[in-house]
Motif scaffolding. Structure first.
Motif, short mmCIF file in Angstrom:
data_model
loop_
_atom_site.label_atom_id
_atom_site.label_comp_id
_atom_site.label_asym_id
_atom_site.label_seq_id
_atom_site.Cartn_x
_atom_site.Cartn_y
_atom_site.Cartn_z
N ALA A 108 -37.87 1.56 -4.96
CA ALA A 108 -38.94 2.54 -4.80
C ALA A 108 -39.33 3.12 -6.17
O ALA A 108 -40.52 3.30 -6.46
CB ALA A 108 -38.52 3.65 -3.85
N LEU A 109 -38.34 3.39 -6.99
CA LEU A 109 -38.62 3.93 -8.32
C LEU A 109 -39.14 2.86 -9.27
O LEU A 109 -39.98 3.13 -10.13
CB LEU A 109 -37.38 4.63 -8.88
CG LEU A 109 -36.97 5.89 -8.10
CD1 LEU A 109 -35.62 6.41 -8.57
CD2 LEU A 109 -38.04 6.96 -8.19
N ALA A 141 -41.05 0.49 -8.29
CA ALA A 141 -42.45 0.36 -7.86
C ALA A 141 -43.31 1.48 -8.42
O ALA A 141 -44.52 1.32 -8.56
CB ALA A 141 -42.53 0.34 -6.34
N ARG A 142 -42.72 2.59 -8.75
CA ARG A 142 -43.47 3.70 -9.35
C ARG A 142 -43.57 3.55 -10.88
O ARG A 142 -44.09 4.42 -11.57
CB ARG A 142 -42.84 5.03 -8.99
CG ARG A 142 -42.92 5.33 -7.51
CD ARG A 142 -42.38 6.71 -7.19
NE ARG A 142 -42.17 6.89 -5.78
CZ ARG A 142 -43.10 7.01 -4.86
NH1 ARG A 142 -44.36 6.97 -5.23
NH2 ARG A 142 -42.81 7.19 -3.59
N VAL A 165 -41.29 -4.87 -6.61
CA VAL A 165 -42.42 -3.93 -6.48
C VAL A 165 -43.30 -4.33 -5.30
O VAL A 165 -43.67 -3.49 -4.48
CB VAL A 165 -43.24 -3.88 -7.79
CG1 VAL A 165 -44.55 -3.12 -7.59
CG2 VAL A 165 -42.43 -3.26 -8.91
N VAL A 171 -42.69 2.27 -0.33
CA VAL A 171 -43.55 3.08 -1.19
C VAL A 171 -44.97 2.98 -0.66
O VAL A 171 -45.40 1.91 -0.23
CB VAL A 171 -43.50 2.54 -2.66
CG1 VAL A 171 -44.47 3.30 -3.53
CG2 VAL A 171 -42.11 2.62 -3.20
N TYR A 182 -43.96 -2.08 -1.67
CA TYR A 182 -45.24 -1.68 -1.07
C TYR A 182 -45.45 -2.35 0.28
O TYR A 182 -45.88 -1.70 1.23
CB TYR A 182 -46.40 -1.99 -2.02
CG TYR A 182 -46.53 -0.95 -3.10
CD1 TYR A 182 -47.15 0.27 -2.86
CD2 TYR A 182 -46.00 -1.17 -4.37
CE1 TYR A 182 -47.24 1.23 -3.84
CE2 TYR A 182 -46.09 -0.21 -5.36
CZ TYR A 182 -46.72 0.99 -5.09
OH TYR A 182 -46.81 1.95 -6.06
#
Length: 121
Positions: free
Chosen positions: A66-67, A69-70, A108, A117, A112
């Protein structure tokens, strides 16, 4: 109507643009409404097989992709999760193995597609 004063002219101009657009028959929506519509109707729900794959991960392992992907680096993820950078690399390696992913890019995409995310969240 243009509101005079420090920086408020832009707000008045925005009001004029909006009123003129509505008078032309255009539909105006708040950005928050547009975002909710996109999330509900444009972004597909995670396919069941993606959710099943997500269940293979521990809670901490879910935090890492999740991080990623950010856009955070391993060092930034380590600082955010109060872990060592080596531990983050280990978690990411476990995630890639469990989900049968090749690299961070696929992690990533998976984050999504699985709903781990959300765009704009």
């Amino acid at each position: 109507m243009v509101v005079q004063g420090g920086g408020e002219d832009a707000v008045g101009e925005e009001i004029l643009v909006t009123v003129r657009a509505v008078l032309r028959g255009e539909v105006m929506m708040a950005p928050s409404v547009v975002r909710r519509l996109v999330e509900r109707f444009v972004l597909p729900a995670a396919p069941p097989e993606q959710k099943g794959r997500l269940e293979r991960l521990t809670e901490r392992e879910r935090d890492v992709p999740a991080l990623v992907a950010r856009g955070l680096s391993n060092g930034e993820i380590a600082a955010r999760l109060h872990l060592g950078e080596t531990t983050v690399k280990t978690h990411l390696g476990h995630v890639l193995g469990k989900l049968e992913l090749r690299d961070r890019v696929q992690a990533v995409v998976f984050a999504y597609e699985s709903g781990l995310v959300r765009v704009g969240a």
